[in-house]
Design a protein around this motif. Structure first.
Motif, mmCIF file in Angstrom:
data_model
loop_
_atom_site.group_PDB
_atom_site.id
_atom_site.type_symbol
_atom_site.label_atom_id
_atom_site.label_comp_id
_atom_site.label_asym_id
_atom_site.label_seq_id
_atom_site.Cartn_x
_atom_site.Cartn_y
_atom_site.Cartn_z
ATOM 1 N N LEU A 46 0.810 -1.187 -0.019
ATOM 2 C CA LEU A 46 -0.037 -0.097 0.043
ATOM 3 C C LEU A 46 0.796 1.430 -0.072
ATOM 4 O O LEU A 46 0.445 2.257 -0.734
ATOM 5 C CB LEU A 46 -0.893 -0.120 1.247
ATOM 6 N N MET A 47 1.888 1.194 0.686
ATOM 7 C CA MET A 47 3.024 2.421 0.930
ATOM 8 C C MET A 47 3.543 2.661 -0.667
ATOM 9 O O MET A 47 3.391 3.764 -1.025
ATOM 10 C CB MET A 47 4.031 2.150 1.830
ATOM 11 N N GLY A 48 3.966 1.666 -1.311
ATOM 12 C CA GLY A 48 4.425 1.733 -2.557
ATOM 13 C C GLY A 48 3.392 2.356 -3.372
ATOM 14 O O GLY A 48 3.841 3.403 -4.433
ATOM 15 N N TRP A 49 2.192 1.852 -3.648
ATOM 16 C CA TRP A 49 1.011 2.256 -4.445
ATOM 17 C C TRP A 49 0.712 3.626 -4.214
ATOM 18 O O TRP A 49 0.646 4.572 -5.302
ATOM 19 C CB TRP A 49 -0.130 1.368 -4.310
ATOM 20 N N ALA A 50 0.539 4.002 -2.918
ATOM 21 C CA ALA A 50 0.180 5.479 -2.342
ATOM 22 C C ALA A 50 1.408 6.243 -2.822
ATOM 23 O O ALA A 50 1.013 7.487 -3.603
ATOM 24 C CB ALA A 50 0.073 5.480 -1.037
ATOM 25 N N ALA A 51 2.695 6.170 -2.797
ATOM 26 C CA ALA A 51 3.653 7.085 -3.374
ATOM 27 C C ALA A 51 3.621 7.262 -4.573
ATOM 28 O O ALA A 51 3.706 8.295 -5.247
ATOM 29 C CB ALA A 51 5.042 6.340 -2.992
ATOM 30 N N VAL A 52 3.394 6.051 -5.596
ATOM 31 C CA VAL A 52 3.169 6.411 -7.043
ATOM 32 C C VAL A 52 2.044 7.141 -7.518
ATOM 33 O O VAL A 52 2.053 8.099 -8.169
ATOM 34 C CB VAL A 52 3.285 4.920 -7.784
ATOM 35 N N ALA A 53 0.883 6.835 -6.981
ATOM 36 C CA ALA A 53 -0.297 7.538 -7.121
ATOM 37 C C ALA A 53 -0.355 9.038 -6.982
ATOM 38 O O ALA A 53 -0.752 9.892 -7.565
ATOM 39 C CB ALA A 53 -1.463 6.926 -6.281
ATOM 40 N N ALA A 54 0.443 9.213 -5.770
ATOM 41 C CA ALA A 54 0.568 10.788 -5.223
ATOM 42 C C ALA A 54 1.224 11.338 -6.003
ATOM 43 O O ALA A 54 1.294 12.595 -6.369
ATOM 44 C CB ALA A 54 0.895 10.857 -3.704
ATOM 45 N N ALA A 55 2.330 10.914 -6.526
ATOM 46 C CA ALA A 55 3.521 11.387 -7.248
ATOM 47 C C ALA A 55 2.656 12.052 -8.908
ATOM 48 O O ALA A 55 2.879 12.933 -9.399
ATOM 49 C CB ALA A 55 4.684 10.553 -7.653
ATOM 50 N N ARG A 56 1.998 10.901 -9.324
ATOM 51 C CA ARG A 56 0.975 11.224 -10.587
ATOM 52 C C ARG A 56 0.129 12.505 -10.385
ATOM 53 O O ARG A 56 0.032 13.114 -11.193
ATOM 54 C CB ARG A 56 0.325 10.092 -10.759
#
Length: 306
Positions: free
Chosen positions: A93-103
Motif C-alpha cells: 500500500l505504501m508503494g502504491w500510494a507513493a506512485v499515485a500521489a506522485a502522478r
C-alpha cells in the motif's frame, strides 16, 4: 497496533465517505469544499502514517535488518502475530500510494507548461489561449495564476458567456480552489475510498466558482447558458491529451453540468455548515489515534532492542 490500523485505515475513511454522501448536497458549496477537502486530507494523512508505521514494522521483522539494529525480530513479529499479513500488505500500500500521489502532483503542476507546449499564447491579463478545436478552459495556479482557454471554447461562446467563463475560472484562482483540488486528489490517491470524496470536492468547487462568478457578473442565466453551451459544444469532440485539471466543459463527475445549470437557474440558498464539522472531527480523531500508533511503534522497537 492492529486496532490503530482498523480505526485509521479501515473505519474512519469509510465513515467520512458515508457522511460526505449524506451532507455534501446540503451544505453551502464554498465553505463545504474547504472543510471536506481538509477532512479528506487529514483522514488520508492518518491512514498513510499508519501504513508507514506498519511498513517500518515489516522491515523490522526481517532477521537481517533486525540484526543490524540489534532488535529481536521475534519480538517485533509477536506484536501482531495474529495478523502477520497486515505489515506486508502495508508495504504494498505504501508503494502504491507513493506512485499515485506522485502522478497527482505531476498532473497538477503541469498545467501552464502543458498549455504552452500546445502553442498557447500568454496575454497580459493572465489568459493563455491555446489554438485547438477542443472545447476546454481551466485555471492554473501560480504567481501569477493563469486561465487557459482553447480557441474552440472561445468560438463556442458569445461575448457575455465568455466573460462569465473568465469570471468562473478567475474565481477558482481567487478562492485557491486548485489547492483544495490537489488536497482532495492526493487524499484519493493515498486511500481509494476517499476518491469519492475527491469527486464531491471537485463538484463543490465548481459550484462555489459558479456562485462567485454569478455574483460578479450579476447574471445567473448568462453563466448557466455558458456552461450549457460549452458542454454541448464539447460533445463529440476529442479531449486534449492529458489536461491537468477538470475543464469548464468537461467535468470529471458525470451529471455535474445539468446539476450546476439547475442550481444557477434557481436562487442560491444558504445552509447550515456545522454538520461538515463531523467528518473534520473524525479526521482529527484519526490523527490523534495515529500519534498513539507511532508511539507504540517506538515502544515496540525499544522493547525489541532490550
Amino acid at each position: 497496533m492492529f486496532d490503530h490500523f482498523v480505526w485509521s485505515v479501515l473505519a474512519v475513511p469509510v465513515m467520512v465517505v458515508a457522511l460526505v454522501t449524506l451532507l455534501a448536497d446540503r451544505l453551502p458549496p464554498s465553505p463545504a469544499a474547504r472543510l471536506l477537502a481538509w477532512s479528506a486530507a487529514g483522514t488520508a494523512l492518518a491512514s498513510l502514517l499508519n501504513v508507514a508505521a506498519f511498513t517500518v514494522k515489516a522491515v523490522a521483522e526481517i532477521p537481517f535488518v533486525a540484526g543490524l539494529f540489534g532488535w529481536s525480530y521475534r519480538t517485533v513479529v509477536a506484536d501482531t502475530g495474529h495478523v502477520r499479513w497486515v505489515p506486508w500488505l502495508c508495504v504494498l500500500l505504501m508503494g502504491w500510494a507513493a506512485v499515485a500521489a506522485a502522478r497527482v502532483v505531476r498532473r497538477h503542476r503541469g498545467g501552464r507548461a502543458w498549455a504552452l507546449r500546445l502553442g498557447g499564447v500568454a496575454a497580459e491579463d493572465g489568459i493563455v489561449v491555446v489554438p485547438s478545436a477542443d472545447v476546454a478552459a481551466f485555471a492554473v495556479p501560480g504567481r501569477p495564476g493563469h486561465v487557459v482557454v482553447t480557441t474552440g471554447m472561445r468560438e463556442s461562446l458569445d461575448d457575455d458567456q465568455y466573460a462569465a467563463l473568465l469570471a468562473h475560472e478567475r474565481a477558482h484562482l481567487d478562492q485557491d480552489h486548485p489547492r483544495l483540488m490537489l488536497l482532495s486528489d492526493l487524499a484519493g490517491a493515498v486511500h481509494p475510498a476517499l476518491r469519492w470524496v475527491s469527486r464531491r470536492v471537485d463538484y463543490l468547487v465548481e459550484r462555489a466558482a459558479d456562485e462567485h462568478a454569478a455574483a460578479a457578473i450579476g447574471d445567473r442565466r448568462t453563466l448557466a447558458g455558458a456552461i450549457g453551451a460549452a458542454a454541448l459544444a464539447a460533445r463529440g469532440r476529442p479531449a486534449l491529451g492529458s489536461g491537468p485539471l477538470a475543464s469548464f466543459a468537461r467535468p470529471r463527475r458525470p451529471g455535474a453540468v445539468p446539476r450546476r445549470v439547475a442550481a444557477l437557474l434557481h436562487q442560491a440558498r444558504g445552509g447550515r455548515l456545522w454538520p461538515a464539522a463531523v467528518p473534520a472531527v473524525l479526521a482529527v480523531s484519526s490523527l490523534v489515534w495515529t500519534g498513539e500508533a507511532l508511539y507504540d511503534l517506538v515502544e515496540l522497537l525499544i522493547l525489541a532492542h532490550g
